[in-house]
Enzyme design. Structure first.
Site, PDB file in Angstrom:
ATOM      1  N   LYS A  53       0.881  -1.119   0.219  1.00 21.20           N
ATOM      2  CA  LYS A  53      -0.188  -0.297  -0.090  1.00 21.20           C
ATOM      3  C   LYS A  53       0.858   1.346  -0.114  1.00 21.20           C
ATOM      4  O   LYS A  53       0.558   2.172  -0.904  1.00 21.20           O
ATOM      5  CB  LYS A  53      -1.101  -0.046   1.071  1.00 21.20           C
ATOM      6  CG  LYS A  53      -2.025  -0.858   1.109  1.00 21.20           C
ATOM      7  CD  LYS A  53      -2.925  -1.427   2.276  1.00 21.20           C
ATOM      8  CE  LYS A  53      -3.968  -2.614   2.204  1.00 21.20           C
ATOM      9  NZ  LYS A  53      -4.507  -3.074   3.307  1.00 21.20           N
ATOM     10  N   GLN A  97      -5.219  -1.766   9.356  1.00 21.97           N
ATOM     11  CA  GLN A  97      -5.074  -3.147   8.414  1.00 21.97           C
ATOM     12  C   GLN A  97      -5.684  -4.305   9.479  1.00 21.97           C
ATOM     13  O   GLN A  97      -5.304  -4.329  10.794  1.00 21.97           O
ATOM     14  CB  GLN A  97      -3.464  -3.280   8.233  1.00 21.97           C
ATOM     15  CG  GLN A  97      -3.222  -4.787   7.743  1.00 21.97           C
ATOM     16  CD  GLN A  97      -3.735  -4.680   6.164  1.00 21.97           C
ATOM     17  OE1 GLN A  97      -3.684  -3.705   5.735  1.00 21.97           O
ATOM     18  NE2 GLN A  97      -4.200  -5.872   5.693  1.00 21.97           N
ATOM     19  N   ASP A 120     -11.685   2.053   3.336  1.00 20.22           N
ATOM     20  CA  ASP A 120     -11.785   0.447   3.263  1.00 20.22           C
ATOM     21  C   ASP A 120     -13.277   0.021   2.862  1.00 20.22           C
ATOM     22  O   ASP A 120     -13.393  -0.967   2.355  1.00 20.22           O
ATOM     23  CB  ASP A 120     -11.540  -0.004   4.523  1.00 20.22           C
ATOM     24  CG  ASP A 120     -10.362  -0.821   4.256  1.00 20.22           C
ATOM     25  OD1 ASP A 120      -9.840  -1.277   3.370  1.00 20.22           O
ATOM     26  OD2 ASP A 120      -9.698  -0.985   5.596  1.00 20.22           O
TER      27      ASP A 120
HETATM   28  N1  GUN Z   1      -7.038  -7.322   5.772  1.00 16.96           N
HETATM   29  C1  GUN Z   1      -6.984  -8.216   4.618  1.00 16.96           C
HETATM   30  N2  GUN Z   1      -7.582  -7.380   3.551  1.00 16.96           N
HETATM   31  C2  GUN Z   1      -7.707  -6.185   4.205  1.00 16.96           C
HETATM   32  C3  GUN Z   1      -8.459  -4.851   3.635  1.00 16.96           C
HETATM   33  O1  GUN Z   1      -8.778  -4.805   2.312  1.00 16.96           O
HETATM   34  N3  GUN Z   1      -8.329  -3.981   4.484  1.00 16.96           N
HETATM   35  C4  GUN Z   1      -7.872  -3.889   5.811  1.00 16.96           C
HETATM   36  N4  GUN Z   1      -7.951  -2.953   6.469  1.00 16.96           N
HETATM   37  N5  GUN Z   1      -7.456  -4.950   6.474  1.00 16.96           N
HETATM   38  C5  GUN Z   1      -7.596  -6.204   5.441  1.00 16.96           C
END
Ligand code: GUN
Length: 290
Positions: A53, A97, A120
């Site tokens: 990211k 996350q 998200d």
């Molecule tokens: N963990 C696995 N996929 C994601 C996601 O798309 N966003 C977040 N915040 N955590 C994750």
């Protein structure tokens, strides 16, 4: 038939390039989109995702405000951080996350994120707006799947879609989105309680596997000419690899590619699209907050 392997990596690059151009324009107006990515602990998959990211944010010319906290961080401490990010006008998007360490209640943290910064699409306000078709941030993986289908000109109108998995992150939202009038698909969601998953898959024009278990979809479950979207990211021990593992999806890629019309690989399929759509959502958040 030999399937076309959908180049999620290449399509994601092109999405990021589009975002980068728009970021340049926004910067001329004095706004630099900024995403705060919060990671708690050292979960190896999460560390790797967060790194991806940060790289994408840099490529798109956006500000990466990555915050890495120790595993021992308290729920109260994380809530305070989210609160300060909510109030920070220079931060347009917040991503915490998941999964979080066991001693932190994930729901409490998600509920604390300001919906306007929830890039998200995980807060109840966003999920509710998505369900009833109002303006919202679409969750990044379903958003990425839809973008792949669009860019490969794969029709959903009147088609049968089988979604495997009912997670809040993928299975539920992609089922809702593809059922919308604009996509007009007939969606069947299969899960551990489904008695005839193989039969439902065999009748599907599009299979979306988001279970997190290798070998869930086998070639005999796939109709000739179907599209198979593999969302699974599973680490399999592999002593020939430097890091000791390799990534595989939920589908038997080698066998299925001889039957399907389209298939996404793992890696370089849906994964890069998830990150690319996070960039799209962050740009959108910055625009909305000007
Ligand atoms: N963990 C696995 N996929 C994601 C996601 O798309 N966003 C977040 N915040 N955590 C994750």
């Amino acid at each position: 038939m030999s399937a076309e392997i959908i180049d999620g990596f290449g399509i994601a690059k092109s999405v990021r390039e589009d975002v980068a151009k728009q970021v340049t324009e926004l910067k001329r107006k004095g706004v630099a989109p900024c995403l705060a990515v919060v990671l708690v602990g050292e979960n190896p998959a999460s560390v790797s995702y967060v790194r991806g990211k940060a790289k994408a944010l840099n490529e798109c010319g956006m500000i990466d405000k990555s915050i890495h906290l120790p595993e021992s961080t308290t729920e109260e401490g994380l809530l305070q951080l989210v609160d300060s990010l909510n109030k920070d006008e220079n931060v347009h998007g917040i991503l915490v996350q998941l999964p979080l360490p066991k001693h932190i209640n994930e729901n409490k943290i998600i509920d604390a994120i300001a919906p306007k910064k929830d890039v998200d699409g995980f807060t109840p306000v966003n999920v509710g707006n998505m369900l009833i078709g109002r303006d919202c941030y679409l969750p990044c993986t379903p958003h990425g799947i839809i973008e792949l289908l669009k860019r490969k000109n794969i029709q959903t109108n009147g088609k049968s879609v089988c979604v495997l998995g009912r997670s809040n992150i993928v299975g539920k939202p992609i089922s809702i989105l593809l059922s919308r009038k604009e996509y007009n698909a007939t969606v069947t969601m299969c899960h551990t309680g489904t008695q005839n998953t193989a039969e439902i898959c065999q009748n599907a024009d599009i299979i979306i596997a988001a279970v997190g278990r290798p070998g869930t979809v086998t070639a005999d479950m796939v109709k000739d000419g179907a599209t198979v979207i593999d969302v699974g990211v599973n680490r399999i021990p592999d002593t020939t690899k430097k890091n000791g593992f390799r990534l595989v999806g939920d589908c038997d890629f080698e066998a299925i590619k001889e039957k399907a019309a389209f298939i996404t690989p793992v890696p370089r399929g849906v994964g890069p699209m998830t990150i690319a759509m996070l960039m799209v959502n962050t740009l959108d958040a910055a625009r909305k907050q000007i």
